[in-house]
Design a protein around this motif. Structure first.
Motif, PDB file in Angstrom:
ATOM      1  N   LEU A  70      51.049  39.230  26.122  1.00  0.00           N
ATOM      2  CA  LEU A  70      49.803  38.788  27.211  1.00  0.00           C
ATOM      3  C   LEU A  70      48.707  38.515  26.693  1.00  0.00           C
ATOM      4  N   ARG A  71      47.881  38.122  25.842  1.00  0.00           N
ATOM      5  CA  ARG A  71      46.864  38.744  25.070  1.00  0.00           C
ATOM      6  C   ARG A  71      45.267  37.831  25.772  1.00  0.00           C
ATOM      7  N   SER A  72      44.741  38.240  26.123  1.00  0.00           N
ATOM      8  CA  SER A  72      43.591  37.902  26.874  1.00  0.00           C
ATOM      9  C   SER A  72      43.115  37.143  26.303  1.00  0.00           C
ATOM     10  N   PHE A  73      41.727  36.513  27.109  1.00  0.00           N
ATOM     11  CA  PHE A  73      40.629  35.479  26.204  1.00  0.00           C
ATOM     12  C   PHE A  73      39.194  35.877  26.416  1.00  0.00           C
ATOM     13  N   ASP A  74      38.826  36.300  25.556  1.00  0.00           N
ATOM     14  CA  ASP A  74      37.372  37.525  25.751  1.00  0.00           C
ATOM     15  C   ASP A  74      35.964  36.278  25.467  1.00  0.00           C
ATOM     16  N   ASN A  75      36.806  34.932  25.259  1.00  0.00           N
ATOM     17  CA  ASN A  75      35.303  34.317  24.484  1.00  0.00           C
ATOM     18  C   ASN A  75      35.939  32.575  24.531  1.00  0.00           C
ATOM     19  N   ARG A 128      36.816  21.652  17.619  1.00  0.00           N
ATOM     20  CA  ARG A 128      37.523  20.436  16.741  1.00  0.00           C
ATOM     21  C   ARG A 128      38.381  19.475  17.821  1.00  0.00           C
ATOM     22  N   LYS A 129      38.702  20.711  19.165  1.00  0.00           N
ATOM     23  CA  LYS A 129      40.109  20.146  20.200  1.00  0.00           C
ATOM     24  C   LYS A 129      39.225  19.948  21.150  1.00  0.00           C
ATOM     25  N   GLY A 130      37.368  20.059  21.679  1.00  0.00           N
ATOM     26  CA  GLY A 130      37.061  19.590  23.367  1.00  0.00           C
ATOM     27  C   GLY A 130      37.357  21.027  24.050  1.00  0.00           C
ATOM     28  N   GLU A 131      38.014  22.224  23.918  1.00  0.00           N
ATOM     29  CA  GLU A 131      38.259  23.218  25.005  1.00  0.00           C
ATOM     30  C   GLU A 131      38.179  24.594  24.333  1.00  0.00           C
ATOM     31  N   SER A 132      38.189  25.206  25.441  1.00  0.00           N
ATOM     32  CA  SER A 132      38.402  26.591  24.710  1.00  0.00           C
ATOM     33  C   SER A 132      39.712  27.201  24.297  1.00  0.00           C
ATOM     34  N   PRO A 133      40.288  28.149  23.647  1.00  0.00           N
ATOM     35  CA  PRO A 133      41.199  28.532  23.881  1.00  0.00           C
ATOM     36  C   PRO A 133      42.364  29.379  24.838  1.00  0.00           C
ATOM     37  N   GLY A 190      37.740  33.882  34.490  1.00  0.00           N
ATOM     38  CA  GLY A 190      38.482  34.225  35.405  1.00  0.00           C
ATOM     39  C   GLY A 190      39.841  34.000  35.907  1.00  0.00           C
ATOM     40  N   GLU A 191      40.017  32.830  36.628  1.00  0.00           N
ATOM     41  CA  GLU A 191      40.135  32.231  37.362  1.00  0.00           C
ATOM     42  C   GLU A 191      41.047  31.431  36.565  1.00  0.00           C
ATOM     43  N   LYS A 192      41.207  31.468  35.190  1.00  0.00           N
ATOM     44  CA  LYS A 192      42.066  30.461  34.004  1.00  0.00           C
ATOM     45  C   LYS A 192      42.731  31.662  34.060  1.00  0.00           C
ATOM     46  N   GLN A 193      42.295  32.981  33.608  1.00  0.00           N
ATOM     47  CA  GLN A 193      42.947  33.979  32.985  1.00  0.00           C
ATOM     48  C   GLN A 193      44.139  34.237  33.774  1.00  0.00           C
ATOM     49  N   ILE A 196      56.968  43.648  28.060  1.00  0.00           N
ATOM     50  CA  ILE A 196      55.627  42.595  28.720  1.00  0.00           C
ATOM     51  C   ILE A 196      54.737  43.343  27.648  1.00  0.00           C
ATOM     52  N   PHE A 197      54.010  43.044  27.221  1.00  0.00           N
ATOM     53  CA  PHE A 197      53.122  44.040  25.894  1.00  0.00           C
ATOM     54  C   PHE A 197      51.111  43.281  27.260  1.00  0.00           C
ATOM     55  N   MET A 198      50.981  43.595  27.302  1.00  0.00           N
ATOM     56  CA  MET A 198      48.985  43.925  28.069  1.00  0.00           C
ATOM     57  C   MET A 198      47.696  43.692  27.269  1.00  0.00           C
ATOM     58  N   ASP A 199      47.057  43.521  26.622  1.00  0.00           N
ATOM     59  CA  ASP A 199      46.014  43.831  25.974  1.00  0.00           C
ATOM     60  C   ASP A 199      44.609  43.601  26.916  1.00  0.00           C
ATOM     61  N   GLU A 200      44.434  44.940  27.476  1.00  0.00           N
ATOM     62  CA  GLU A 200      42.914  45.010  28.472  1.00  0.00           C
ATOM     63  C   GLU A 200      42.962  43.218  29.407  1.00  0.00           C
ATOM     64  N   PRO A 201      44.150  42.718  29.607  1.00  0.00           N
ATOM     65  CA  PRO A 201      44.136  41.754  30.883  1.00  0.00           C
ATOM     66  C   PRO A 201      42.873  41.520  32.025  1.00  0.00           C
ATOM     67  N   GLU A 202      42.414  43.099  31.880  1.00  0.00           N
ATOM     68  CA  GLU A 202      40.961  43.149  33.389  1.00  0.00           C
ATOM     69  C   GLU A 202      39.555  42.301  32.461  1.00  0.00           C
ATOM     70  N   ILE A 203      39.978  41.103  31.264  1.00  0.00           N
ATOM     71  CA  ILE A 203      39.269  40.928  30.936  1.00  0.00           C
ATOM     72  C   ILE A 203      38.992  39.899  32.074  1.00  0.00           C
ATOM     73  N   SER A 204      37.232  39.860  32.534  1.00  0.00           N
ATOM     74  CA  SER A 204      36.817  38.424  33.604  1.00  0.00           C
ATOM     75  C   SER A 204      37.898  37.908  34.540  1.00  0.00           C
ATOM     76  N   LEU A 205      38.498  39.548  35.056  1.00  0.00           N
ATOM     77  CA  LEU A 205      38.986  39.012  36.605  1.00  0.00           C
ATOM     78  C   LEU A 205      38.099  40.199  37.380  1.00  0.00           C
ATOM     79  N   HIS A 206      38.225  39.878  38.138  1.00  0.00           N
ATOM     80  CA  HIS A 206      37.162  40.321  39.841  1.00  0.00           C
ATOM     81  C   HIS A 206      37.761  41.815  39.931  1.00  0.00           C
ATOM     82  N   ILE A 207      37.428  42.786  40.347  1.00  0.00           N
ATOM     83  CA  ILE A 207      37.548  43.762  40.400  1.00  0.00           C
ATOM     84  C   ILE A 207      39.005  44.028  41.828  1.00  0.00           C
ATOM     85  N   ARG A 208      38.969  43.199  42.490  1.00  0.00           N
ATOM     86  CA  ARG A 208      39.871  43.530  43.872  1.00  0.00           C
ATOM     87  C   ARG A 208      41.657  42.812  42.778  1.00  0.00           C
TER      88      ARG A 208
END
Length: 261
Positions: A84-89, A95-100, A184-187, A205-217
Motif C-alpha cells: 500500500l503505497r502513499s502518494f505525497d504528490n 496527460r490524464k487530468g487527475e492526480s496519481p 488526506g481523505e483520499k489517502q 501488507i507492506f506500507m511505506d509512510e502511510p501517515e502522509i497527509s493523514l491527521h494525527i488522530r
C-alpha cells in the motif's frame, strides 16, 4: 474475541551485501504488526521494496538491488502480498487530468480489469446470491469504519443512487464526490478500501509512510482500523511519525540501526 491462528507470515529476513557493503538481519518478525523507524536514508523504504519483490517473486525488480536475500518461510504464489503505497504528490497528471492518487482511487472504486475493485466486490451479490447477506454485512462494516474517521467533518459514506453506483459522501444534506475530498481523505479511503478488498484472507501488507497527509488522530487509529478490516494480515510499516505507534504499539517498533550486524 476472534483468535487468528497465524500459520502464515514472514518470520525472518536477511540481506548480505546491501548497497555492496552492509549486512541486515531481521529475526523474530512479529506475526501481526511491525513498525520500522529510522532516520532518512537508513534504508526503511529500500528494505520494504526488497522484501515485497522477494515475496512477490518479482525477480526483475529484485535485480535492481545489490546483495543476496533470504526470507523465512518461503511463500508460494497463492499467498497474498500487498504493497500500500502513499502518494505525497497530489499534483494532477497533465496527460490524464487527475492526480496519481485520484487515478489509483478510481481504480479501486470502479470496475477494474487489473484487480478486484469495490464495484466488482458488490457485483458478487448477483453472482453469488447465497453470499449476498455476508457481502452486505462486510460492506456495512467497512462503511462504519470509514464513517468513524470522517465523523469530525460529519461526512458519511454511501453508494450513489446514479447509474455508476459510485461511492460518494454526504455532508449536511449535500453530496460530495471522491474528487472533492482532500488529499488526506483520499489517502485514507484508498488504504481502507485496499485492505477491505483483501476479503479478510491471510496476507502480508507492506506500507511505506502511510501517515502522509493523514491527521494525527487518523495516524493513531489507522493500524486498529486495518486490523478490524483484516485481522489475518501481517503488517510491515515504515514511518517517521510517533503517532503511528504512540497508542499501544510501542512494543512493535523496530529500529533500523538494530537490524544491521
Amino acid at each position: 474475541m476472534e483468535i487468528i491462528r497465524r500459520t502464515y507470515y514472514i518470520q525472518s529476513f536477511s540481506i548480505q551485501g546491501l548497497w555492496g557493503y552492509k549486512n541486515l538481519n531481521w529475526e523474530a518478525i512479529n506475526p501481526d504488526v511491525n513498525i520500522l523507524v529510522g532516520i532518512n536514508g537508513s534504508g526503511k523504504t529500500t528494505l520494504l521494496n526488497i522484501m515485497h519483490a522477494y515475496y512477490s517473486n518479482d525477480t526483475k525488480e529484485l535485480k535492481k538491488f545489490q546483495g543476496s536475500f533470504k526470507g523465512s518461510p518461503n511463500m508460494g504464489e497463492s499467498h497474498t502480498i500487498a504493497y500500500l503505497r502513499s502518494f505525497d504528490n497530489p499534483v494532477a497528471d497533465k496527460r490524464k487530468g487527475e492526480s496519481p492518487l485520484m487515478q489509483e482511487l478510481n481504480n479501486v472504486v470502479f470496475q477494474n480489469k487489473e484487480g478486484l475493485s469495490f464495484f466488482n466486490y458488490r457485483m458478487k451479490m448477483l453472482d453469488y446470491p447465497n453470499k449476498a447477506q455476508d457481502i452486505q454485512k462486510n460492506i456495512d462494516e467497512l462503511f462504519c469504519v470509514i464513517n468513524h474517521f470522517f465523523m469530525d467533518t460529519q461526512k458519511t459514506i454511501e453508494i450513489s443512487k446514479g447509474n455508476n453506483s459510485a461511492l460518494v459522501f454526504k455532508q449536511a444534506g449535500n453530496i460530495i464526490s471522491l474528487e472533492q475530498l482532500s488529499a488526506g481523505e483520499k489517502q485514507l479511503l484508498l488504504i481502507l478500501l485496499k485492505v477491505f478488498l483483501l476479503e479478510k484472507k491471510p496476507a502480508v501488507i507492506f506500507m511505506d509512510e502511510p501517515e502522509i497527509s493523514l491527521h494525527i488522530r487518523w495516524q493513531r487509529e489507522i493500524i486498529n482500523a486495518i486490523q478490524k478490516l483484516n485481522p489475518a494480515a501481517q503488517l510491515i510499516i515504515s514511518t517517521h511519525s510517533p503517532s503511528m505507534f504512540g497508542s499501544g504499539w510501542g512494543d512493535k517498533v523496530v529500529y533500523m540501526e538494530d537490524l544491521f550486524k
